[in-house]
Write a protein that holds these residues in place. Sequence first.
Motif, PDB file in Angstrom:
ATOM      1  N   HIS A   1     -15.649  39.994  32.063  1.00 14.50           N
ATOM      2  CA  HIS A   1     -14.990  38.637  31.985  1.00 14.50           C
ATOM      3  C   HIS A   1     -13.521  38.546  31.254  1.00 14.50           C
ATOM      4  O   HIS A   1     -13.576  39.555  30.432  1.00 14.50           O
ATOM      5  CB  HIS A   1     -15.900  37.674  31.352  1.00 14.50           C
TER       6      HIS A   1
ATOM      7  N   ARG B   1     -15.603  35.676  15.386  1.00 17.28           N
ATOM      8  CA  ARG B   1     -14.466  35.825  16.443  1.00 17.28           C
ATOM      9  C   ARG B   1     -13.639  34.451  16.137  1.00 17.28           C
ATOM     10  O   ARG B   1     -13.866  33.295  16.035  1.00 17.28           O
ATOM     11  CB  ARG B   1     -15.014  35.724  17.719  1.00 17.28           C
TER      12      ARG B   1
ATOM     13  N   ASP C   1     -11.936  35.919  28.600  1.00 18.26           N
ATOM     14  CA  ASP C   1     -12.639  34.768  27.985  1.00 18.26           C
ATOM     15  C   ASP C   1     -11.813  33.412  28.442  1.00 18.26           C
ATOM     16  O   ASP C   1     -11.001  33.187  28.827  1.00 18.26           O
ATOM     17  CB  ASP C   1     -12.239  34.662  26.501  1.00 18.26           C
TER      18      ASP C   1
ATOM     19  N   TRP D   1      -7.679  41.298  21.031  1.00 12.73           N
ATOM     20  CA  TRP D   1      -7.263  41.880  22.400  1.00 12.73           C
ATOM     21  C   TRP D   1      -6.475  40.785  22.962  1.00 12.73           C
ATOM     22  O   TRP D   1      -6.624  39.565  22.715  1.00 12.73           O
ATOM     23  CB  TRP D   1      -8.646  42.047  23.396  1.00 12.73           C
TER      24      TRP D   1
ATOM     25  N   HIS E   1     -13.414  42.084  29.662  1.00  8.41           N
ATOM     26  CA  HIS E   1     -14.132  43.132  28.778  1.00  8.41           C
ATOM     27  C   HIS E   1     -15.579  42.782  28.864  1.00  8.41           C
ATOM     28  O   HIS E   1     -15.883  41.743  29.600  1.00  8.41           O
ATOM     29  CB  HIS E   1     -13.698  42.823  27.008  1.00  8.41           C
TER      30      HIS E   1
END
Length: 306
Positions: free
Chosen positions: A108, A274, A110, A251, A258
């Motif tokens: 996917h 995150r 994000d 990223w 990912h």
Amino acid sequence: MGQITVKPLGYALGAEVQGVDMRAPLAAEDRKAINAAWLKHCVLVFPGQEALTPEQQIAFAGQFGELDQHASQPPATLHPGHPEILVLTNRQVQGKPSGTRNSGRNWHTDLSYTERPAKGALLLCREKPPVGGDTMFANLTLAYETLTPRIQALIEDLEAVHDASLIKGIEQRDPAIVAEMRNRNPPVAHPLVRVHPETGRKALLIGQRIRGILGLSDEEGAALLNLLNAHAIAPEFVYRHRWSLGDVLMWDNRCTMHVALADFDQSQPRVMHRCSLQGERVTGRILRNPSIADRETLIQAVAAVA
Ligand SMILES: O=C(O)CCC(=O)C(=O)O
Ligand SMILES: [Fe+2]
């Protein structure tokens, strides 16, 4: 701090960055150098950051974009006191299985199930199993550029329907939270090909959370998506990160996808913090009436036999 060095970890994407003090504001030229490395390598690894505090992670991330306050995520998944940090953990939260224990298990980009996919993310490894729990990233610019011109032409104007219901393992999460998430996120159409706002290069927006392609039959859409996904996750286009404690991965979500692998002993803790960067612009179109996709498919099918 000394000179910043950037060492590529793969030909397609991934680079390790040394010589950055993530605890302090970046000098303008260092910020520029890191951003340039990010655009070139898509995924940057900053090792040895276990001492980074949540405040410092937030401050560092904020130098690369607008931070997401994670309003789209269930409150129990956020760091207490720091909504800018989403906690991905398989440890119990308030005596219950964590809502993020199986996050990211299919390919996917994000927030592609929203109108405004994320710009990027910075993920810090706080706890990890002794082996496994790797994350893989695919370079979707290279994947696009290596398609033949005929396939590029075919997909140029097509839109895919992204759907949060296709998040792998979503059925194992709290049903009330999932129902709310589905309500908040109706299917959304995005172009299959998008232009990176900083590099100007075209990239695929694909993955495994796509229900179909507008204007194609289910079979055609599935076949085309299979072709694109299989092409993009060829080992040549993938970087596989084996985490060490204290790694921060940053990223670029505008040209990658990912997957977080479940290749580890689930009784061992894996905890990641995150920060997410908000997308710079809306690229999607909410399909308020979910049957639109079906209707367009139907019209197409009728046209084909007429
Ligand atoms: O846990 C990971 O390695 C990544 C999970 C994920 O998909 C994300 O943080 O966006
Ligand atoms: Fe993700």
